[in-house]
Design an enzyme around this catalytic site. Structure first.
Site, mmCIF file in Angstrom:
data_model
loop_
_atom_site.group_PDB
_atom_site.id
_atom_site.type_symbol
_atom_site.label_atom_id
_atom_site.label_comp_id
_atom_site.label_asym_id
_atom_site.label_seq_id
_atom_site.Cartn_x
_atom_site.Cartn_y
_atom_site.Cartn_z
ATOM 1 C CD GLU A 1 4.297 -2.861 -0.632
ATOM 2 O OE1 GLU A 1 2.953 -2.758 -0.512
ATOM 3 O OE2 GLU A 1 4.883 -4.058 -0.725
ATOM 4 C CB CYS B 1 16.669 -8.236 -2.754
ATOM 5 S SG CYS B 1 17.932 -9.150 -1.612
ATOM 6 C CB CYS C 1 15.912 -15.871 -0.857
ATOM 7 S SG CYS C 1 17.256 -15.463 0.141
HETATM 8 FE FE1 SF4 Z 1 16.648 -10.469 -0.364
HETATM 9 FE FE2 SF4 Z 1 16.408 -13.211 0.610
HETATM 10 FE FE3 SF4 Z 1 15.910 -11.071 2.124
HETATM 11 FE FE4 SF4 Z 1 14.429 -11.855 -0.083
HETATM 12 S S1 SF4 Z 1 14.614 -13.115 1.756
HETATM 13 S S2 SF4 Z 1 14.885 -9.590 0.885
HETATM 14 S S3 SF4 Z 1 15.981 -12.331 -1.578
HETATM 15 S S4 SF4 Z 1 18.012 -11.632 1.223
#
Ligand code: SF4
Ligand code: SAH
Length: 406
Positions: A90, A147, A151
């Site tokens: 997105e 990703c 996290c």
């Molecule tokens: Fe990746 Fe962490 Fe950023 Fe989310 S917050 S996109 S898991 S690096």
């Protein structure tokens, strides 16, 4: 077919030299692509007909196909792009006006939303009645489908890693947003002044941009190039969860404004919330920020800090943050946690976020609270994936169900 949107300025030069053309053709074509948003070489009327025909047979000019295009009540607009194999990413467009001289008026939108200044205002004489407003159109861009960094509070992370976006797919998001907003007759003060609809870019969509370095850097070069998007380095912000070696490479290659996802002020908590911290702990990360600053377009780093109820919003967290801000010239952007289905966290209560901000401000740390935009279309940070993935799965299921039996 060569995807032309994926060639950075040097790549476009080489492409035209290989075609037996003069290098200045590359600059001409770059302006057609990235300033007039042409999607067909036939429209590039200052090229010889033979060149146009050769290009038509050799290149493609396109953004990824749009699955959905939604506009929120506050003017925020979100495009969902199909990047194949059931993956979608997105981009979010955020139009806004900021008061000149306010903490947000740094000419480089650090967040995927506007920030709230009321705490600061209450301590000062209030906004001057004739304070002028600076307008901007920010695009929040994705760099990966999913990703790998996992996290704990991020729905993109929950989805896992699917693949890196290509340079053409990253640039295509900006190209498409500009082109569509213009075609729709966007009415915005900066467009009336002859600027493109998108004045600021933030790499804060899905994915970790520094984990897709080789495709992100050419895209950044195009964002900055005068024959392409021509944005100043302070209007392009890259947000990272802290890939330390890559922060150093970025400083050397294309030092745009840097935002760092801190989210915790000590290693024990950050190890849990941002697992990359186990590889690159806070001390290393803060040292990398200090090394970056001499190259940065501004004299501070932006620290992003998601507010999680009872997890990282205690007074002692604020005190530790003050110590970090004394070490690294920085501004702090508090992001109220945006929930998603299955999330194990809650957002800190409004009053606690305010108190947290006040502690920091009292210690002299510039601290803003990110205002959530595009709520009604799930356009807020960290919400860009979970529901998408579900919908894509559903869409594919429908498609399979609808397909004729072989
Ligand atoms: Fe990746 Fe962490 Fe950023 Fe989310 S917050 S996109 S898991 S690096
Ligand atoms: N991968 C990069 C950039 C994309 S995320 C990074 O992590 O910095 C952009 C910002 O949104 C980051 O600060 C990220 O931590 C934050 N974010 C992720 N999930 C969120 C959520 N559910 N609520 C609020 N912010 C979130």
């Amino acid at each position: 077919m060569t995807p032309l949107l994926g060639l950075d300025p040097a790549g476009l030069d080489r492409f035209f030299v290989d075609l037996g053309e003069k290098p200045f053709r590359a600059r001409q074509v770059s302006r057609w692509l990235h300033q007039r948003f042409a999607d067909d070489p036939a429209a590039m009327t200052d090229l010889a007909r033979a060149t146009r025909e050769r290009l038509s047979g050799a290149v493609s000019i396109a953004a990824p196909p749009v699955i959905r295009d939604t506009t929120a009540a506050d003017g925020t607009r979100k495009w969902l792009f199909d990047v194949g194999a059931g993956n979608a990413v997105e981009s979010v467009y955020i139009p806004e006006g900021v008061r000149v001289g306010s903490p947000e008026d740094d000419e480089a939108f650090e967040s995927a939303a506007a920030s709230d200044t009321s705490a600061r205002r209450s301590r000062s004489a209030g906004p001057s009645p004739n304070a002028s407003v600076r307008y901007r159109g920010t695009l929040c861009i994705s760099s990966q489908a999913g990703c790998a960094l996992d996290c704990a509070f991020c729905s993109t992370g929950r989805q896992g890693f699917n693949r890196n976006l290509t340079t053409a797919e990253i640039v295509g998001q900006l190209w498409h947003a500009n082109r569509t907003l213009l075609a729709d007759g966007i009415q915005a003060p900066w467009v009336e002044q002859g600027r493109a609809p998108i004045t600021n870019v933030v790499m804060m969509g899905m994915g970790e941009p520094l984990a897709n370095y080789d495709n992100v850097v050419p895209a950044l070069r195009l964002f900055l190039d005068d024959n392409a998007y021509g944005l100043s380095r302070r209007r392009v912000t890259l947000s990272t969860s802290g890939l330390v070696p890559m922060i150093d490479r970025l400083a050397a290659d294309v030092p745009v404004a840097l935002a760092v996802s801190l989210h915790a002020a000590d290693d024990a908590l950050r190890d849990r919330l941002v697992p990359i911290n186990r590889r690159h702990p806070l001390k290393e990360l803060l040292a990398a920020c200090l090394r970056y600053l001499p190259h940065a377009p501004r004299d501070f780093v932006t620290f992003e800090y998601v507010m999680l109820d009872g997890v990282n919003d205690r007074p002692e967290d604020a005190r530790k943050l003050v110590a970090i801000a004394r070490e690294v010239p920085s501004k702090l952007n508090l992001i109220p946690f945006n929930p998603f289905p299955g999330a194990e966290f809650r957002v800190s209560p409004r009053e606690r976020i305010r108190a947290f901000q006040q502690t920091l401000m009292d210690a002299g740390v510039t601290t803003t609270i990110r205002k959530t935009r595009g709520d009604d279309i799930d356009a807020a940070c960290g919400q860009l994936a979970g529901q998408v993935q579900d919908r894509i799965k559903r869409r594919l299921a429908t498609r399979i169900a609808a397909a004729p039996a072989q």
